[in-house]
Motif scaffolding. Structure first.
Motif, PDB file in Angstrom:
ATOM      1  N   ALA A  60     -67.702  35.047 -27.913  1.00 15.90           N
ATOM      2  CA  ALA A  60     -67.699  33.645 -27.485  1.00 15.90           C
ATOM      3  C   ALA A  60     -67.875  32.735 -28.687  1.00 15.90           C
ATOM      4  CB  ALA A  60     -68.815  33.396 -26.474  1.00 15.90           C
ATOM      5  N   LYS A  61     -67.521  31.481 -28.499  1.00 18.18           N
ATOM      6  CA  LYS A  61     -67.739  30.470 -29.531  1.00 18.18           C
ATOM      7  C   LYS A  61     -69.075  29.791 -29.253  1.00 18.18           C
ATOM      8  CE  LYS A  61     -62.818  29.506 -30.257  1.00 18.18           C
ATOM      9  NZ  LYS A  61     -61.749  28.460 -30.227  1.00 18.18           N
ATOM     10  N   PRO A  62     -69.979  29.793 -30.230  1.00 17.17           N
ATOM     11  CA  PRO A  62     -71.274  29.140 -30.003  1.00 17.17           C
ATOM     12  C   PRO A  62     -71.084  27.657 -29.707  1.00 17.17           C
ATOM     13  CG  PRO A  62     -71.322  30.478 -31.996  1.00 17.17           C
ATOM     14  CD  PRO A  62     -69.889  30.388 -31.567  1.00 17.17           C
ATOM     15  N   LEU A  80     -67.705  32.753 -34.222  1.00 15.02           N
ATOM     16  CA  LEU A  80     -67.890  33.526 -32.996  1.00 15.02           C
ATOM     17  C   LEU A  80     -69.277  34.149 -32.961  1.00 15.02           C
ATOM     18  CD1 LEU A  80     -64.476  35.449 -32.797  1.00 15.02           C
ATOM     19  CD2 LEU A  80     -65.153  33.417 -31.498  1.00 15.02           C
ATOM     20  N   CYS A  81     -69.753  34.433 -31.767  1.00 13.70           N
ATOM     21  CA  CYS A  81     -70.987  35.195 -31.616  1.00 13.70           C
ATOM     22  C   CYS A  81     -70.746  36.317 -30.613  1.00 13.70           C
ATOM     23  CB  CYS A  81     -72.145  34.308 -31.161  1.00 13.70           C
ATOM     24  SG  CYS A  81     -71.976  33.580 -29.523  1.00 13.70           S
ATOM     25  N   LEU A  82     -71.582  37.314 -30.698  1.00 13.66           N
ATOM     26  CA  LEU A  82     -71.449  38.498 -29.857  1.00 13.66           C
ATOM     27  C   LEU A  82     -72.581  38.506 -28.836  1.00 13.66           C
ATOM     28  CD1 LEU A  82     -69.788  41.063 -29.463  1.00 13.66           C
ATOM     29  CD2 LEU A  82     -71.274  42.198 -31.129  1.00 13.66           C
ATOM     30  N   ILE A  83     -72.220  38.569 -27.572  1.00 10.50           N
ATOM     31  CA  ILE A  83     -73.176  38.508 -26.474  1.00 10.50           C
ATOM     32  C   ILE A  83     -73.179  39.847 -25.758  1.00 10.50           C
ATOM     33  CG2 ILE A  83     -73.686  37.380 -24.263  1.00 10.50           C
ATOM     34  CD1 ILE A  83     -72.251  34.883 -25.453  1.00 10.50           C
ATOM     35  N   GLU A  84     -74.363  40.413 -25.577  1.00 10.67           N
ATOM     36  CA  GLU A  84     -74.457  41.728 -24.946  1.00 10.67           C
ATOM     37  C   GLU A  84     -75.150  41.640 -23.596  1.00 10.67           C
ATOM     38  OE1 GLU A  84     -75.913  46.308 -25.817  1.00 10.67           O
ATOM     39  OE2 GLU A  84     -76.612  44.697 -27.125  1.00 10.67           O
ATOM     40  N   GLY A  85     -74.566  42.308 -22.620  1.00 11.88           N
ATOM     41  CA  GLY A  85     -75.211  42.458 -21.335  1.00 11.88           C
ATOM     42  C   GLY A  85     -74.758  41.460 -20.284  1.00 11.88           C
ATOM     43  N   PRO A  86     -74.772  41.871 -19.024  1.00 12.29           N
ATOM     44  CA  PRO A  86     -74.309  41.007 -17.933  1.00 12.29           C
ATOM     45  C   PRO A  86     -75.102  39.722 -17.775  1.00 12.29           C
ATOM     46  CG  PRO A  86     -74.440  43.292 -17.198  1.00 12.29           C
ATOM     47  CD  PRO A  86     -75.094  43.234 -18.547  1.00 12.29           C
ATOM     48  N   LYS A  87     -76.429  39.790 -17.946  1.00 12.86           N
ATOM     49  CA  LYS A  87     -77.239  38.599 -17.718  1.00 12.86           C
ATOM     50  C   LYS A  87     -76.915  37.511 -18.723  1.00 12.86           C
ATOM     51  CE  LYS A  87     -81.912  37.019 -16.741  1.00 12.86           C
ATOM     52  NZ  LYS A  87     -83.332  37.395 -16.547  1.00 12.86           N
ATOM     53  N   LEU A  88     -76.835  37.876 -20.011  1.00 10.79           N
ATOM     54  CA  LEU A  88     -76.492  36.878 -21.021  1.00 10.79           C
ATOM     55  C   LEU A  88     -75.058  36.395 -20.847  1.00 10.79           C
ATOM     56  CD1 LEU A  88     -78.131  37.920 -24.423  1.00 10.79           C
ATOM     57  CD2 LEU A  88     -78.505  35.842 -23.095  1.00 10.79           C
ATOM     58  N   LEU A 108     -65.587  43.504 -32.775  1.00  7.11           N
ATOM     59  CA  LEU A 108     -66.950  43.605 -32.260  1.00  7.11           C
ATOM     60  C   LEU A 108     -67.873  44.238 -33.297  1.00  7.11           C
ATOM     61  CD1 LEU A 108     -66.133  44.843 -28.643  1.00  7.11           C
ATOM     62  CD2 LEU A 108     -66.841  42.553 -29.306  1.00  7.11           C
ATOM     63  N   ARG A 109     -67.382  45.240 -33.967  1.00  9.73           N
ATOM     64  CA  ARG A 109     -68.195  45.926 -34.984  1.00  9.73           C
ATOM     65  C   ARG A 109     -68.515  44.990 -36.150  1.00  9.73           C
ATOM     66  NH1 ARG A 109     -69.069  51.372 -36.441  1.00  9.73           N
ATOM     67  NH2 ARG A 109     -70.568  51.344 -38.154  1.00  9.73           N
ATOM     68  N   ALA A 110     -67.538  44.190 -36.561  1.00 11.65           N
ATOM     69  CA  ALA A 110     -67.762  43.262 -37.669  1.00 11.65           C
ATOM     70  C   ALA A 110     -68.840  42.246 -37.327  1.00 11.65           C
ATOM     71  CB  ALA A 110     -66.460  42.557 -38.040  1.00 11.65           C
ATOM     72  N   LEU A 111     -68.811  41.742 -36.101  1.00 13.16           N
ATOM     73  CA  LEU A 111     -69.825  40.779 -35.688  1.00 13.16           C
ATOM     74  C   LEU A 111     -71.197  41.431 -35.597  1.00 13.16           C
ATOM     75  CD1 LEU A 111     -67.929  38.687 -33.018  1.00 13.16           C
ATOM     76  CD2 LEU A 111     -68.990  37.815 -35.079  1.00 13.16           C
ATOM     77  N   ARG A 112     -71.231  42.665 -35.133  1.00 19.44           N
ATOM     78  CA  ARG A 112     -72.511  43.357 -35.037  1.00 19.44           C
ATOM     79  C   ARG A 112     -73.115  43.590 -36.418  1.00 19.44           C
ATOM     80  NH1 ARG A 112     -73.407  49.652 -34.178  1.00 19.44           N
ATOM     81  NH2 ARG A 112     -72.838  49.446 -36.365  1.00 19.44           N
ATOM     82  N   ASP A 113     -72.282  43.979 -37.373  1.00 19.41           N
ATOM     83  CA  ASP A 113     -72.779  44.359 -38.697  1.00 19.41           C
ATOM     84  C   ASP A 113     -73.026  43.179 -39.618  1.00 19.41           C
ATOM     85  OD1 ASP A 113     -72.634  46.954 -37.883  1.00 19.41           O
ATOM     86  OD2 ASP A 113     -70.761  47.412 -38.924  1.00 19.41           O
ATOM     87  N   LYS A 114     -72.247  42.108 -39.474  1.00 20.23           N
ATOM     88  CA  LYS A 114     -72.281  41.039 -40.462  1.00 20.23           C
ATOM     89  C   LYS A 114     -72.718  39.688 -39.904  1.00 20.23           C
ATOM     90  CE  LYS A 114     -68.533  43.259 -43.030  1.00 20.23           C
ATOM     91  NZ  LYS A 114     -67.161  43.120 -43.550  1.00 20.23           N
ATOM     92  N   SER A 157     -77.626  35.306 -33.424  1.00 17.20           N
ATOM     93  CA  SER A 157     -77.640  36.742 -33.699  1.00 17.20           C
ATOM     94  C   SER A 157     -78.083  37.470 -32.433  1.00 17.20           C
ATOM     95  CB  SER A 157     -78.584  37.056 -34.853  1.00 17.20           C
ATOM     96  OG  SER A 157     -79.924  36.756 -34.493  1.00 17.20           O
ATOM     97  N   TRP A 158     -77.795  38.759 -32.372  1.00 17.81           N
ATOM     98  CA  TRP A 158     -78.100  39.519 -31.149  1.00 17.81           C
ATOM     99  C   TRP A 158     -79.571  39.436 -30.768  1.00 17.81           C
ATOM    100  CZ3 TRP A 158     -75.308  44.837 -30.338  1.00 17.81           C
ATOM    101  CH2 TRP A 158     -73.953  44.601 -30.169  1.00 17.81           C
ATOM    102  N   LYS A 159     -80.445  39.698 -31.725  1.00 20.40           N
ATOM    103  CA  LYS A 159     -81.872  39.735 -31.405  1.00 20.40           C
ATOM    104  C   LYS A 159     -82.379  38.353 -31.005  1.00 20.40           C
ATOM    105  CE  LYS A 159     -86.251  41.616 -33.069  1.00 20.40           C
ATOM    106  NZ  LYS A 159     -86.950  42.293 -34.199  1.00 20.40           N
ATOM    107  N   ALA A 160     -81.890  37.316 -31.663  1.00 17.03           N
ATOM    108  CA  ALA A 160     -82.302  35.961 -31.300  1.00 17.03           C
ATOM    109  C   ALA A 160     -81.808  35.601 -29.907  1.00 17.03           C
ATOM    110  CB  ALA A 160     -81.784  34.959 -32.326  1.00 17.03           C
ATOM    111  N   LEU A 161     -80.587  35.984 -29.577  1.00 12.81           N
ATOM    112  CA  LEU A 161     -80.049  35.698 -28.245  1.00 12.81           C
ATOM    113  C   LEU A 161     -80.845  36.424 -27.171  1.00 12.81           C
ATOM    114  CD1 LEU A 161     -76.183  35.708 -28.790  1.00 12.81           C
ATOM    115  CD2 LEU A 161     -77.648  33.756 -28.295  1.00 12.81           C
ATOM    116  N   ARG A 162     -81.249  37.658 -27.441  1.00 13.59           N
ATOM    117  CA  ARG A 162     -82.076  38.379 -26.465  1.00 13.59           C
ATOM    118  C   ARG A 162     -83.426  37.686 -26.301  1.00 13.59           C
ATOM    119  NH1 ARG A 162     -80.055  43.006 -29.089  1.00 13.59           N
ATOM    120  NH2 ARG A 162     -82.046  43.381 -30.159  1.00 13.59           N
ATOM    121  N   GLY A 163     -83.962  37.142 -27.409  1.00 13.14           N
ATOM    122  CA  GLY A 163     -85.237  36.448 -27.332  1.00 13.14           C
ATOM    123  C   GLY A 163     -85.155  35.127 -26.592  1.00 13.14           C
ATOM    124  N   SER A 164     -84.055  34.419 -26.771  1.00 13.61           N
ATOM    125  CA  SER A 164     -83.928  33.104 -26.117  1.00 13.61           C
ATOM    126  C   SER A 164     -83.408  33.220 -24.695  1.00 13.61           C
ATOM    127  CB  SER A 164     -82.997  32.201 -26.930  1.00 13.61           C
ATOM    128  OG  SER A 164     -81.646  32.581 -26.793  1.00 13.61           O
TER     129      SER A 164
END
Length: 269
Positions: free
Chosen positions: A102-104, A30-38, A18-24, A157-164
């Motif tokens: 998850a796999k995009p 794979l992509c990292l998805i945060e939060g119940p709604k997403l 999880l840390r590797a995906l967050r940092d790099k 990316s995290w910020k893009a996923l939150r935006g979309s």
């Protein structure tokens, strides 16, 4: 959550993944998805879900409990993680208590051009929040898909996923393209390309946006290259009241996309 060992160490393999995906950014597809709604959006979109980490905070809300139930119902391993450990992975001020690997999704180009195409072309938009908002606006307006050129932000990316807010999971799109190749593809498929530009010769609401159409937006500061504008069927501008000189790229794109949607609903008006 069922009684099981709670992960508390940063040396744990799951934490490291999880840390590797967050940092790099995305690695190994794979992509990292945060939060119940997403997470629920990912489940609903039928994405391939790998594993999840959850702290007690995830069960504290109805949405969180529903997300955990949905993940387990789909056979996704959900590991318990100490709240402070999971919070250290979050890019938000307050962790929502759930991270999902998850796999995009992968989309075919024909999906972007299905039916009567309304395509958003994103040329080098680098801010992930703007990119996410662009994809969400495109889906909301009924666009058939999006084409992203190299230099654009990662839509997963995290910020893009939150935006979309899940639109990146559903809206067919392709990334890493060249703008010249995109313009060639549009021409080959009979799709008229309209460039958005502050110096456009035509108001966006005076252009005929019915039929197969692509709307091209450029990077935040520089906009579109002159060569792109020259190949477009027309350059469209959004009229602005003084002293405002420009709009956020996602706002401008949304205006044009929803105008295209309006014209398609009323083809004679």
């Amino acid at each position: 959550m069922p009684a099981e060992e709670k992960l508390t160490s940063r040396a744990n393999p799951l934490y490291k993944r999880l840390r590797a995906l967050r940092d790099k950014g995305a690695r190994a597809g794979l992509c990292l998805i945060e939060g119940p709604k997403l997470a629920l959006e990912a489940v609903s979109a039928g994405m391939a879900l790998v594993e999840a980490a959850a702290s007690p905070r995830a069960e504290a809300t109805a949405t969180g409990a529903r997300a955990l139930q949905a993940l387990r119902a789909h056979g996704v391993p959900v590991r318990r993680m100490a709240a402070e450990l999971l919070a250290s992975l979050s890019e938000t001020e307050t962790s929502q208590g759930l991270l999902l690997l998850a796999k995009p999704p992968r989309f075919e180009l024909d999906q972007v051009f299905r039916a009567t195409p309304l395509v958003l072309v994103i040329d080098g938009v680098q801010d992930p929040g703007n990119l996410g908002a662009l994809l969400r606006s495109a889906e909301a307006a009924g666009a058939t898909g999006a084409l992203l050129t190299g230099g654009s932000a990662d839509p997963f990316s995290w910020k893009a996923l939150r935006g979309s807010m899940g639109s990146a999971f559903r809206l067919p799109h392709a990334s890493g393209l060249t703008i010249a190749g995109v313009l060639d593809t549009l021409a080959e498929r009979g799709v008229r390309a309209f460039a958005t530009a502050s110096d456009g010769e035509r108001r966006y609401d005076e252009a005929d946006l019915r039929g197969p159409v692509a709307i091209i937006v450029g990077r935040e500061a520089a906009g579109l290259a002159a060569s792109v504008k020259q190949r477009a069927a027309a350059r469209l501008r959004v009229p602005l009241a003084a002293p405002v000189e420009s709009l956020n790229v996602a706002v401008a794109a949304a205006l044009v996309l929803f105008e295209a949607a309006r014209q398609r609903r009323t083809p004679n008006g």
